[in-house]
Design an enzyme around this catalytic site. Structure first.
Site, short mmCIF file in Angstrom:
data_model
loop_
_atom_site.label_atom_id
_atom_site.label_comp_id
_atom_site.label_asym_id
_atom_site.label_seq_id
_atom_site.Cartn_x
_atom_site.Cartn_y
_atom_site.Cartn_z
N GLY A 52 0.82 -1.13 -0.18
CA GLY A 52 -0.03 0.10 0.18
C GLY A 52 0.85 1.13 0.02
CG HIS A 53 3.24 2.22 3.40
ND1 HIS A 53 3.49 0.96 4.00
CD2 HIS A 53 2.66 3.11 4.05
CE1 HIS A 53 2.70 1.49 5.39
NE2 HIS A 53 2.52 2.59 5.22
CD GLN A 183 -11.01 4.53 -1.31
OE1 GLN A 183 -10.95 4.74 -2.55
NE2 GLN A 183 -11.97 3.74 -0.97
CG MET A 219 -1.83 -5.02 1.66
SD MET A 219 -0.53 -4.76 0.41
CE MET A 219 -0.43 -6.36 -0.23
#
Length: 357
Positions: A52-53, A183, A219
């Protein structure tokens, strides 16, 4: 300078990035970018980097000449009863992931480059006084109400105060053209957007889609605490969202029908788990469910097909009971309560196709 590596930009891409420890050195780098007329995209994180990062960093690299990443576990967003010390800190692994991304970007002209990783100390971020986690504690804080008092803020009353405060500090330090959030932390994005608007911060807030595991679990850096038993049951929150999608697709628009569809699923799984022997079950508590306006995050009594809603929630996976020898109980041996959040956009298109955005 307190930096691991630094190469002056001279028109070609560098495969290295600076590890920056102080505000003064970060600002020096930022001035260099300004004089070079290169845009800076900023991705603030607390480390323990996952896909995600990395997706946010990729988005930032596509939209900017340089990318700054911060890694700082911010103490002011942890409450008095939340264990700050247990938050995963994985800098060696994070550095490997960032270096791999940097190498990837250097071979593709469509991407900017990771220039700096900002890793300040708490003394550097809070220079005048130690941070405090009391609700009525003293200090220099940024509060965004009423947004910060809802949903996550109900269970974690100092959380968004800490988030807004540290993000205000970071944005003042970095002054990026664009800043990137995921999000999955939907309420956080609303708080930051409101802060940027109300305080006239010259930064565009960009929101990247939630990145999920193959089975759909959002995640999160906290997923490493789940272990195999709790990891399987943790999907119940997303499964409850899918139930709402189905009744919405069949024409339900009133809050009570949508809310009950989610709660019925959650309570059914909760009952099933409680009926299992202690050495098999994974218990959880429902923190909240929200059906909110996609523009304001105000709770809705009726969801229109045209506008839709933000469907969000949180559950707490309770500590593992009676773990057997050799069981995968996750980081910390399954003793930590793991709080999970998730959200989807509820609209007619996503409900009809069963899409989880």
């Amino acid at each position: 300078m307190s930096r691991r590596v630094f190469q002056q930009f001279t028109g070609h891409k560098s495969k290295t990035f600076a590890s920056v420890l102080t505000v003064a050195n970060l600002r020096s780098l930022r001035r260099d970018a300004l004089f070079a007329k290169q845009s800076v995209g900023f991705v603030p994180t607390m480390g323990a980097l996952h896909e995600g990062h990395l997706a946010l960093i990729r988005q930032a690299a596509k939209e900017n000449d340089q990318v700054y990443v911060s890694i700082y576990v911010n103490p002011t967003q942890f409450g008095k009863n939340e264990d700050l010390s247990s938050y995963p800190r994985t800098w060696p692994a994070d550095e490997i992931k960032l270096q791999a991304l940097s190498n990837e970007f250097s071979t593709n002209s469509r991407f900017g480059q990771i220039t700096a990783v900002f890793m300040p100390s708490t003394e550097e971020m809070y220079p005048s006084a130690p941070p405090t986690s009391e609700i009525d504690g003293q200090g220099s804080f940024v509060t965004i109400t009423p947004l910060s008092t809802r949903l996550e803020g109900t269970s974690r009353p100092v959380f968004f105060r800490g988030v807004a405060t540290v993000c205000m500090k970071l944005l003042n330090i970095v002054q990026p053209e664009k800043v990137y959030f995921g999000q999955k932390d939907i309420q956080q994005t609303f708080v930051i957007k409101r802060m940027v608007q109300d305080f006239h911060i010259d930064t565009e807030v960009r929101v990247g889609s939630t990145v999920r595991e193959p089975d759909g679990l959002a995640m999160s850096s906290r997923n490493v605490y789940l272990g195999k038993r709790r990891r399987k049951v943790a999907l119940v929150l997303l499964d409850s969202f899918k139930e709402v999608q189905q009744v919405f697709a069949r024409g339900a628009r009133q809050r009570k029908y949508l809310y009950n569809a989610a709660m019925d699923k959650l309570l059914m799984v909760q009952k099933q788990q409680k009926a299992l022997p202690k050495h098999q079950r994974a218990l959880f508590e429902v923190d909240y469910l929200s059906i909110a306006d996609p523009d304001t995050l105000d709770e809705l009594e009726v969801v229109t097909a045209e506008k839709g809603a933000i469907l969000s929630g949180a559950i707490k996976m309770l500590p593992v009971e009676d773990p057997h020898e050799g069981e995968d109980t996750g980081l910390g041996g399954g003793t930590t309560t793991v709080r999970l959040i998730d959200n989807i956009r509820l609209d007619l298109l996503s409900a009809k196709v069963g899409y989880i955005p």
